[in-house]
Design a protein around this motif. Sequence first.
Motif, short mmCIF file in Angstrom:
data_model
loop_
_atom_site.label_atom_id
_atom_site.label_comp_id
_atom_site.label_asym_id
_atom_site.label_seq_id
_atom_site.Cartn_x
_atom_site.Cartn_y
_atom_site.Cartn_z
N PRO A 1 0.83 -1.21 0.00
CA PRO A 1 0.00 0.00 0.00
C PRO A 1 0.87 1.26 0.00
N ASP A 2 0.22 2.42 -0.02
CA ASP A 2 0.93 3.71 -0.09
C ASP A 2 1.69 4.07 1.17
N ASP A 3 1.39 3.43 2.28
CA ASP A 3 1.92 3.90 3.56
C ASP A 3 2.88 2.94 4.24
N LEU A 4 3.63 2.14 3.48
CA LEU A 4 4.58 1.22 4.10
C LEU A 4 5.95 1.87 4.17
N GLY A 5 6.19 2.58 5.25
CA GLY A 5 7.45 3.27 5.46
C GLY A 5 7.22 4.52 6.27
N THR A 6 8.10 5.49 6.06
CA THR A 6 8.02 6.78 6.75
C THR A 6 8.05 7.87 5.68
N PRO A 7 7.84 9.13 6.05
CA PRO A 7 7.94 10.19 5.05
C PRO A 7 9.32 10.28 4.39
N SER A 8 10.37 9.85 5.07
CA SER A 8 11.71 9.94 4.50
C SER A 8 12.06 8.77 3.59
N MET A 9 11.57 7.57 3.89
CA MET A 9 11.85 6.38 3.08
C MET A 9 10.66 5.43 3.16
N ALA A 10 10.36 4.80 2.03
CA ALA A 10 9.23 3.87 2.00
C ALA A 10 9.44 2.84 0.91
N VAL A 11 8.67 1.76 0.99
CA VAL A 11 8.64 0.76 -0.07
C VAL A 11 7.74 1.31 -1.17
N ALA A 12 8.14 1.11 -2.42
CA ALA A 12 7.37 1.65 -3.55
C ALA A 12 5.95 1.11 -3.54
N PRO A 13 4.95 2.01 -3.50
CA PRO A 13 3.55 1.57 -3.51
C PRO A 13 3.24 0.79 -4.79
N GLY A 14 2.47 -0.26 -4.65
CA GLY A 14 2.09 -1.08 -5.79
C GLY A 14 3.06 -2.20 -6.11
N SER A 15 4.24 -2.18 -5.49
CA SER A 15 5.19 -3.28 -5.72
C SER A 15 4.71 -4.52 -4.98
N VAL A 16 5.19 -5.66 -5.40
CA VAL A 16 4.78 -6.93 -4.79
C VAL A 16 5.84 -7.37 -3.80
N LEU A 17 5.40 -7.63 -2.59
CA LEU A 17 6.29 -8.08 -1.52
C LEU A 17 6.01 -9.56 -1.29
N ASP A 18 7.02 -10.40 -1.54
CA ASP A 18 6.89 -11.83 -1.31
C ASP A 18 7.38 -12.15 0.10
N VAL A 19 6.50 -12.75 0.88
CA VAL A 19 6.79 -13.03 2.28
C VAL A 19 6.75 -14.53 2.52
N SER A 20 7.78 -15.05 3.16
CA SER A 20 7.83 -16.44 3.57
C SER A 20 7.38 -16.52 5.03
N VAL A 21 6.37 -17.35 5.30
CA VAL A 21 5.79 -17.43 6.64
C VAL A 21 5.92 -18.87 7.16
N ASP A 22 6.54 -19.00 8.32
CA ASP A 22 6.62 -20.30 9.00
C ASP A 22 5.87 -20.19 10.31
N MET A 23 4.92 -21.11 10.51
CA MET A 23 4.11 -21.13 11.73
C MET A 23 4.40 -22.41 12.50
N THR A 24 4.58 -22.28 13.81
CA THR A 24 4.87 -23.41 14.67
C THR A 24 3.94 -23.38 15.87
N SER A 25 3.27 -24.52 16.13
CA SER A 25 2.40 -24.61 17.30
C SER A 25 3.25 -24.65 18.56
N ILE A 26 2.87 -23.81 19.52
CA ILE A 26 3.55 -23.80 20.82
C ILE A 26 2.47 -23.79 21.90
N ASP A 27 2.90 -23.86 23.16
CA ASP A 27 1.93 -23.76 24.25
C ASP A 27 1.22 -22.41 24.15
N ASP A 28 -0.09 -22.42 24.24
CA ASP A 28 -0.92 -21.22 24.28
C ASP A 28 -0.90 -20.38 23.01
N GLY A 29 -0.43 -20.92 21.88
CA GLY A 29 -0.47 -20.11 20.67
C GLY A 29 0.35 -20.64 19.52
#
Length: 189
Positions: free
Chosen positions: A30-58
Amino acid sequence: MSENPLVLSLARLPRVLGSTRHEDVSWIVPDDLGTPSMAVAPGSVLDVSVDMTSIDDGVLVQLATSVDLEGECVRCLDEVRRHHEVTSSEVYCEPGAPALSAQGEDETESQDLFMIGERDTISIETQLRDAIVPLADPRPLCRPDCEGLCDVCGEKWAELPADHEHFVVDPRLASLASLLGDSPEPERS
């Protein structure tokens, strides 16, 4: 299922201690990923790798991605681009988990915790933003020795000759300067 790619379902993650699940997520920035001084280009695609592990309580959620933060040099206004590898680990707690009640009466700490949401889902957007935004330089420079711009003509000092100077007469003294005939020694501004 949610339209937001950063809302992940935990339905296929077994809730047995140590069970894992991996997902690759693509997010249009989106348009607001960063700060006024530096940000990720809006509209670019960010590929995120997510690893989830079951633990106690979450669930332990580990994110990995890479971003290019863009901005302008605060001295000469040239484009500044910084590449960062981003990793983050957070625990998302089950509602009513004993770990939450162990926090005691301190509500500010419990508000800072990540929670598993309705329909057994988690939203990783806040975690992702918390990992990226601190990487933005509040005063980016194109290079450490950047001289900036001439405050009179606006040209870059790096591109101007060594003897570049401007003779500026204080408007209050302009009439006196005309009486001198010869112009006084010019100063570098």
